[in-house]
Design an enzyme around this catalytic site. Structure first.
Site, PDB file in Angstrom:
ATOM      1  N   ASN A 229       2.287 -10.825  -2.751  1.00  0.00           N
ATOM      2  CA  ASN A 229       1.291  -9.762  -2.826  1.00  0.00           C
ATOM      3  C   ASN A 229       1.097  -9.270  -4.249  1.00  0.00           C
ATOM      4  O   ASN A 229       2.005  -9.376  -5.060  1.00  0.00           O
ATOM      5  CB  ASN A 229       1.743  -8.582  -1.944  1.00  0.00           C
TER       6      ASN A 229
ATOM      7  N   CYS B 241      -2.567 -14.849   4.355  1.00  0.00           N
ATOM      8  CA  CYS B 241      -2.177 -13.506   4.783  1.00  0.00           C
ATOM      9  C   CYS B 241      -2.082 -13.512   6.301  1.00  0.00           C
ATOM     10  O   CYS B 241      -2.770 -14.277   6.972  1.00  0.00           O
ATOM     11  CB  CYS B 241      -3.247 -12.516   4.332  1.00  0.00           C
TER      12      CYS B 241
ATOM     13  N   TYR C 227      -6.207  -2.690   7.315  1.00  0.00           N
ATOM     14  CA  TYR C 227      -6.195  -2.179   5.937  1.00  0.00           C
ATOM     15  C   TYR C 227      -7.463  -1.418   5.561  1.00  0.00           C
ATOM     16  O   TYR C 227      -7.472  -0.690   4.570  1.00  0.00           O
ATOM     17  CB  TYR C 227      -5.976  -3.328   4.937  1.00  0.00           C
TER      18      TYR C 227
HETATM   19  C1  G6P Z   1       1.364  -7.060   6.333  1.00  0.00           C
HETATM   20  C2  G6P Z   1       0.609  -7.576   5.142  1.00  0.00           C
HETATM   21  C3  G6P Z   1       1.527  -8.166   4.142  1.00  0.00           C
HETATM   22  C4  G6P Z   1       2.633  -7.215   3.805  1.00  0.00           C
HETATM   23  C5  G6P Z   1       3.340  -6.716   5.052  1.00  0.00           C
HETATM   24  C6  G6P Z   1       4.281  -5.590   4.718  1.00  0.00           C
HETATM   25  O1  G6P Z   1       1.842  -8.088   7.023  1.00  0.00           O
HETATM   26  O2  G6P Z   1      -0.380  -8.476   5.494  1.00  0.00           O
HETATM   27  O3  G6P Z   1       0.789  -8.471   2.994  1.00  0.00           O
HETATM   28  O4  G6P Z   1       3.576  -7.829   2.966  1.00  0.00           O
HETATM   29  O5  G6P Z   1       2.437  -6.232   5.973  1.00  0.00           O
HETATM   30  O6  G6P Z   1       5.154  -5.387   5.746  1.00  0.00           O
HETATM   31  P1  G6P Z   1       6.439  -4.468   5.518  1.00  0.00           P
HETATM   32  O7  G6P Z   1       7.227  -4.580   6.764  1.00  0.00           O
HETATM   33  O8  G6P Z   1       7.146  -4.999   4.299  1.00  0.00           O
HETATM   34  O9  G6P Z   1       5.902  -3.092   5.274  1.00  0.00           O
END
Ligand code: G6P
Length: 439
Positions: free
Chosen positions: A149, A170, A253
């Site tokens: 990211n 993603c 998002y």
């Molecule tokens: C989603 C997004 C990813 C991100 C993740 C964070 O899956 O698409 O880009 O890395 O959430 O998850 P977390 O458990 O680390 O907050």
């Protein structure tokens, strides 16, 4: 070697068992002979734990896949067919700063959008370009599947500043498919969504169930309060009139852009003394619990705790994409790649997140045509911010970095951008040698 060599950079990540699980499940169509997990010295202990766990998983599955760990990424890359980047420069500690710092100015703090995503991009892009240089030297035919990211910006940088074959991936699109299936009581295999936009700014333009357009039906369900989110984003409900006007399914998002004030209030409450902490602070606790599980020598399957992370279905997306390339499937995947005319009114070279036909030659975007004016306007603004950020990260030019941050739609003024930039550069000094002496 018969079989594939796959290199994972950031191999000590708590997400790696998710990927290993996916590779093992699809062993029939994806003959991985060697899985190389590479990490940096600071991650040595985590890498050893994850490597040993991955070996137990492979043994239990009866797979012929050998798992190697290394602190020398060049060893992992040499002769690799596929490279997966899933690193986080500065670790979760840096993410905590990305999330907390903007709150001081009344600005959203998030790891991939707004000023947090900007700081993350400045740290990550030079590292990814270093990996691209190694790929060019050691495995020039390999496909780089980037999860690091902010994935859209990182892919943009890799495609503009290297000749490496890179696709950005993603888990948001696959999550939206899974959620749509659940809400419609359907099998995910029967759901098709036309995705278009940018990473973490992707809309589902049309949703089809066995070929029938069910977009309006899904939007009604969301308007009635059905959840369409991910573990890492608060489930703030969508306004029905807005969804009807939008006519597309927003990604989880999009709340950062469409519900900025409410999300900021949520973040401020979480970060306040006595609150649960920012997302990264919460994830630190989940990670600790995960690593305790991974250290258990009797554990040989991915544990249910992994589902608490935002990365659900990440391995499904990655492994099916790698399978589509390796087996020249010519099937539809949603990836980050050059626009090449898919979204009208956007530069051909700009990286977008769209449905593509994927085979051994890579990903060819399917035509999208026109986005609604308001959506195209937002995409253009965010893309302008992304392009400036990539150039700032590559050059270490402070003035350009200020232009970039000020161009971000979540940053309210150039004055605030200037104050934020000073803080970002100071807080990340050790990771930003290109900005040395400029903070
Ligand atoms: C989603 C997004 C990813 C991100 C993740 C964070 O899956 O698409 O880009 O890395 O959430 O998850 P977390 O458990 O680390 O907050």
């Amino acid at each position: 070697m018969t079989g594939l060599k796959v290199a994972v950079i950031g191999g000590g990540s708590s997400y790696t068992p998710e990927l290993v699980d996916g590779l093992l499940r699809r062993g029939g169509e994806l003959p991985v002979a060697e899985l190389w997990l590479a990490d940096i010295p600071a991650g040595e202990e985590k890498l050893a734990v994850v490597g040993a766990f991955a070996r137990r998983m492979a043994r239990k599955a009866g797979a012929a896949m050998a798992v190697y760990t290394t602190l020398d990424r060049r060893e992992a890359l040499a002769g690799a067919h596929f490279v997966v980047t899933q690193l986080r420069v500065g670790g979760l500690a840096a993410r905590v700063r990305d999330e907390r710092l903007p709150l001081k100015y009344g600005v959203l703090g998030q790891e991939t959008v707004g000023p947090g995503g900007f700081a993350n991009a400045l740290r990550t892009i030079p590292v990814i370009l270093g990996i691209c240089r190694d790929i060019a030297a050691l495995c020039p035919d390999a496909w780089l599947i980037n999860f690091a990211n902010p994935a859209g910006l990182v892919t943009e940088a890799a495609l503009r500043h290297s000749a490496v074959k890179c696709l950005g991936l993603c888990n948001v699109p696959i999550n939206m498919v899974m959620t749509a299936a659940k809400l419609l009581g359907a099998d995910p295999a029967d759901i098709a969504i036309d995705f278009a936009g940018l990473n973490h700014l992707v809309w589902g333009r049309a949703v089809r169930l066995k070929g029938r357009d069910v977009t309006a039906l899904l939007l009604e369900k969301l308007a009635d309060g059905a959840a369409l989110t991910m573990n890492n984003i608060p489930d703030l409900k969508w306004d029905g009139a807005f969804l009807k006007q939008l006519g597309m399914v927003p990604s989880p998002y999009h709340r950062y852009y469409y519900m900025t004030d409410r999300l900021l209030a949520e973040e401020q409450a979480a970060a306040a003394p006595g609150g649960p902490g920012t997302r990264a602070e919460q994830v630190q606790a989940v990670e600790e619990a995960l690593f305790t599980r991974y250290r258990d020598e009797n554990l040989a399957e991915k544990p249910p705790e992994l589902a608490k992370r935002g990365g659900a279905y990440y391995s499904e997306a990655a492994v099916s994409l790698i399978g589509a390339i390796h087996n020249d499937r010519q099937e539809i995947h949603t990836v980050n790649t050059r626009n090449n005319g898919a979204i009208a009114g956007l530069d051909a070279a700009a990286v977008v997140e769209v449905n593509c036909r994927v085979g051994k030659g890579g990903a060819v975007p399917l035509p999208v045509g026109d986005l609604p004016a308001a959506a195209l306007g937002l995409v253009r603004r965010v893309k302008a911010y992304e392009l400036l950020t990539v150039e700032a990260a590559v050059s270490g030019d402070r003035a350009l970095a200020l232009d970039a941050l000020a161009a971000n739609p979540l940053v309210p003024s150039r004055d605030i951008a200037a104050a934020l930039l000073a803080d970002v550069l100071a807080a990340n000094r050790e990771y930003l040698p290109r900005f040395a002496g400029q903070s």
